[in-house]
Write a protein that holds these residues in place. Sequence first.
Motif, mmCIF file in Angstrom:
data_model
loop_
_atom_site.group_PDB
_atom_site.id
_atom_site.type_symbol
_atom_site.label_atom_id
_atom_site.label_comp_id
_atom_site.label_asym_id
_atom_site.label_seq_id
_atom_site.Cartn_x
_atom_site.Cartn_y
_atom_site.Cartn_z
ATOM 1 N N GLU A 76 4.501 3.295 -2.600
ATOM 2 C CA GLU A 76 3.321 2.613 -2.061
ATOM 3 C C GLU A 76 2.786 3.350 -0.837
ATOM 4 O O GLU A 76 1.584 3.525 -0.669
ATOM 5 N N ILE A 88 -5.686 -9.685 -6.862
ATOM 6 C CA ILE A 88 -4.401 -8.984 -6.723
ATOM 7 C C ILE A 88 -3.466 -9.762 -5.801
ATOM 8 O O ILE A 88 -2.263 -9.869 -6.062
ATOM 9 N N TYR A 100 5.373 3.542 -8.153
ATOM 10 C CA TYR A 100 4.384 3.738 -9.208
ATOM 11 C C TYR A 100 4.773 4.948 -10.055
ATOM 12 O O TYR A 100 5.408 5.887 -9.575
ATOM 13 N N SER A 110 -7.175 1.895 -7.038
ATOM 14 C CA SER A 110 -6.024 2.456 -7.738
ATOM 15 C C SER A 110 -5.094 1.359 -8.240
ATOM 16 O O SER A 110 -4.482 1.490 -9.300
ATOM 17 N N HIS A 111 -5.013 0.251 -7.500
ATOM 18 C CA HIS A 111 -4.240 -0.885 -7.984
ATOM 19 C C HIS A 111 -4.824 -1.408 -9.288
ATOM 20 O O HIS A 111 -4.097 -1.899 -10.154
ATOM 21 N N GLU A 112 -6.144 -1.306 -9.444
ATOM 22 C CA GLU A 112 -6.770 -1.671 -10.716
ATOM 23 C C GLU A 112 -6.259 -0.771 -11.834
ATOM 24 O O GLU A 112 -5.976 -1.232 -12.941
ATOM 25 N N ARG A 162 3.009 0.156 -13.056
ATOM 26 C CA ARG A 162 2.859 -0.400 -11.715
ATOM 27 C C ARG A 162 4.217 -0.667 -11.072
ATOM 28 O O ARG A 162 5.207 -0.937 -11.746
ATOM 29 N N GLN A 193 0.187 -11.282 -6.920
ATOM 30 C CA GLN A 193 1.425 -10.993 -6.186
ATOM 31 C C GLN A 193 2.120 -12.272 -5.726
ATOM 32 O O GLN A 193 3.356 -12.357 -5.732
ATOM 33 N N VAL A 246 -7.250 -0.056 -3.284
ATOM 34 C CA VAL A 246 -7.541 -1.248 -4.080
ATOM 35 C C VAL A 246 -7.964 -0.847 -5.487
ATOM 36 O O VAL A 246 -7.518 -1.423 -6.485
ATOM 37 N N ASN A 254 -2.870 -1.933 -12.967
ATOM 38 C CA ASN A 254 -2.696 -3.373 -13.121
ATOM 39 C C ASN A 254 -2.923 -3.789 -14.571
ATOM 40 O O ASN A 254 -4.006 -3.616 -15.115
#
Length: 290
Positions: free
Chosen positions: A97, A190, A45, A112-114, A75, A194, A110, A117
């Motif tokens: 990661e 998500i 990231y 933070s993945h937003e 990302r 993937q 989760v 993304n």
Amino acid sequence: MIEIQNIKFNNETRPESGFELIDLEELFRRDIEQDITLSHKVEFYQILFITEGSSKHSIDFTDYPYTKSTLFTIRKDQIHKFYKNPDTKGFLLLFTEDFLASLLSQKEVVRSHELFNQFLTSPKLTINDEDFDGIYSVVKYIELEYTKNYDEFSGGIIRNALHILVYKLFRIKLKQGTQFSQHKYVGDFIQFQQLIEKRCFETKKTLDYAQLMGCTPKTLNNVCQTIVGKSAKTIIDEILVTQIKRLLINTSLSITEIAYTSGFDEPTNMYKYFKKHTKVTPEAFRQRHI
């Protein structure tokens, strides 16, 4: 043309840390093996924070202009490239990661993945003067800890400072109108994303992905409509088109070879599909980006 560069995390100074902070002026001066002005995929990231200068940065084949007070969230596994400008100053924060997982709780990971993304929020963030000062102070604190004060306590201090930075970015995006979903379907979306990124050359069918996820196509469509307001098929198409673009720009494969590689029975079908979704032919797209 050359095969796309796949850049792994490699902090030669502190290989065990899972984190690195680089001054952009230093980055542009470095004699590194990979050419960062060519499109490359990163296995970590990144937060790119511009403090001075203006130019543009490319993420997934879209050029985003920037000036002072611009920040990009990139990302893991996205394609991006730098346009070098000697007047540009700022910082690049890189983390793996595992570092992200050690930084945040599972629920926060989760979320933070937003933040990173592209389907859920724009990778580009323009910051006002007040928020700029707050972000800048946190980044400079991380820089001081990483470059001057580094010792056995620095890893924990940097993690906590980065934790604060992530939440500041959430706050800024919310103030600017980004709606982060708290819905239980975020994790499912998500996972779906993937799966497509790994298997879109094998199948383009919503039914196949629904079966892989153990649900019905109707449920999968509900997930996508709830989280991003698009159908599952639209998400499949958008990711597949991006993967085809990668082959067009970063390999010497012919259009016919790319069609078969990306899972089409006939080259004409890929040709029509690509033009339908991009409004240009594969040849025109390739020529534009060479």
